[in-house]
Design a protein around this motif. Sequence first.
Motif, PDB file in Angstrom:
ATOM      1  N   THR A 236     111.041 -14.927  23.287  1.00  0.00           N
ATOM      2  CA  THR A 236     110.052 -15.894  22.818  1.00  0.00           C
ATOM      3  C   THR A 236     110.008 -17.114  23.722  1.00  0.00           C
ATOM      4  N   ILE A 237     111.208 -17.586  24.135  1.00  0.00           N
ATOM      5  CA  ILE A 237     111.274 -18.770  24.996  1.00  0.00           C
ATOM      6  C   ILE A 237     110.676 -18.486  26.368  1.00  0.00           C
ATOM      7  N   LEU A 238     110.992 -17.314  26.908  1.00  0.00           N
ATOM      8  CA  LEU A 238     110.544 -16.982  28.255  1.00  0.00           C
ATOM      9  C   LEU A 238     109.054 -16.677  28.339  1.00  0.00           C
ATOM     10  N   THR A 239     108.503 -16.172  27.268  1.00  0.00           N
ATOM     11  CA  THR A 239     107.073 -15.773  27.281  1.00  0.00           C
ATOM     12  C   THR A 239     106.175 -16.738  26.554  1.00  0.00           C
ATOM     13  N   ALA A 240     106.787 -17.706  25.842  1.00  0.00           N
ATOM     14  CA  ALA A 240     106.000 -18.648  25.012  1.00  0.00           C
ATOM     15  C   ALA A 240     105.151 -17.892  23.999  1.00  0.00           C
ATOM     16  N   ALA A 241     105.668 -16.750  23.516  1.00  0.00           N
ATOM     17  CA  ALA A 241     104.932 -15.931  22.550  1.00  0.00           C
ATOM     18  C   ALA A 241     104.954 -16.572  21.173  1.00  0.00           C
ATOM     19  N   ARG A 242     103.922 -16.292  20.412  1.00  0.00           N
ATOM     20  CA  ARG A 242     103.879 -16.763  19.028  1.00  0.00           C
ATOM     21  C   ARG A 242     104.611 -15.767  18.143  1.00  0.00           C
ATOM     22  N   SER A 254      96.182 -13.370  20.980  1.00  0.00           N
ATOM     23  CA  SER A 254      96.749 -14.210  22.042  1.00  0.00           C
ATOM     24  C   SER A 254      96.346 -13.703  23.419  1.00  0.00           C
ATOM     25  N   ILE A 255      95.683 -12.528  23.488  1.00  0.00           N
ATOM     26  CA  ILE A 255      95.240 -11.983  24.773  1.00  0.00           C
ATOM     27  C   ILE A 255      93.960 -12.687  25.198  1.00  0.00           C
ATOM     28  N   SER A 256      93.927 -13.161  26.399  1.00  0.00           N
ATOM     29  CA  SER A 256      92.741 -13.864  26.903  1.00  0.00           C
ATOM     30  C   SER A 256      91.593 -12.897  27.081  1.00  0.00           C
ATOM     31  N   THR A 257      90.385 -13.386  26.838  1.00  0.00           N
ATOM     32  CA  THR A 257      89.199 -12.543  27.014  1.00  0.00           C
ATOM     33  C   THR A 257      88.983 -12.224  28.481  1.00  0.00           C
ATOM     34  N   LYS A 258      89.631 -12.955  29.384  1.00  0.00           N
ATOM     35  CA  LYS A 258      89.502 -12.675  30.807  1.00  0.00           C
ATOM     36  C   LYS A 258      90.102 -11.311  31.155  1.00  0.00           C
TER      37      LYS A 258
END
Length: 261
Positions: A236-242, A254-258
């Motif tokens: 979580t810390i390394l990826t800044a995941a929710r 959390s996936i960007s539309t790009k």
Amino acid sequence: MAYQRLTAAKVRTAGPGVYPDGLGLYLCVSDSGSKSWIYRFSWQGRRPEMGLGSLIDVSLADAREAALEARRQVKAGINPIDAKRASKSAGVAGKTFGDAADAFFAAKQSEYSNAKYREMTRLALTRTVAAIRPLPVDRVDTEAVLSVLRPLWLETPKTARRVREKIEAVLDYASVHKLREGDNPARWRGHLEHLLPRHDKRANGHHAALPYKDAPGFFAQLGGVEGVAPRALEFTILTAARTGKPSEHNGRSSISTKSCG
């Protein structure tokens, strides 16, 4: 006047108009085709009309029985319209908010497939609103509602909102069943929103944050702890995941539309 002029077939096929059955009983058919019963009688020089109900709810036989009872009251010197109103008022006066809440829960509990939510609703309608349960349901006003909500409103906002919704639902249920009249004192929009402070959408607050300068030391200590949870926290810390589900973030992924090409 002849008695029992109407037949079931006549009642079923009657078009717009007023049809006498005799002895004061009439079938009224509106232009739209709806059918209802009235009883006309003489009272102190007047000819008042007493509604006996819709044909949907009251059959020809039931209407005749109701008219017969009304005639008996007139003969005894009792105005059947006044007697009906008094009976209705007595029935309403005997109903408390607790009675209405219990009836509402009994009618709705089958819709609560989640056992935990069903129990929460039961407690909200019994323990949480205990102070107003003894009140006549037609006497529950804004102050009564506020007496329940104010102690909860700032301390437990989420619970307070749910309780307000339940009180509003019970009072709506009581109105539909003709146990009370008038506006719903538990209504939020245009009413309680002007009497209670709005809840901060962040009322639950954020988790306490680790000072940025302490992060390297904490991460090094975390590496020395065995188990799945420490590894998950490292990820979580390394990826800044929710850590919440997408639905907890307004349904946005959390996936960007790009990345969608």
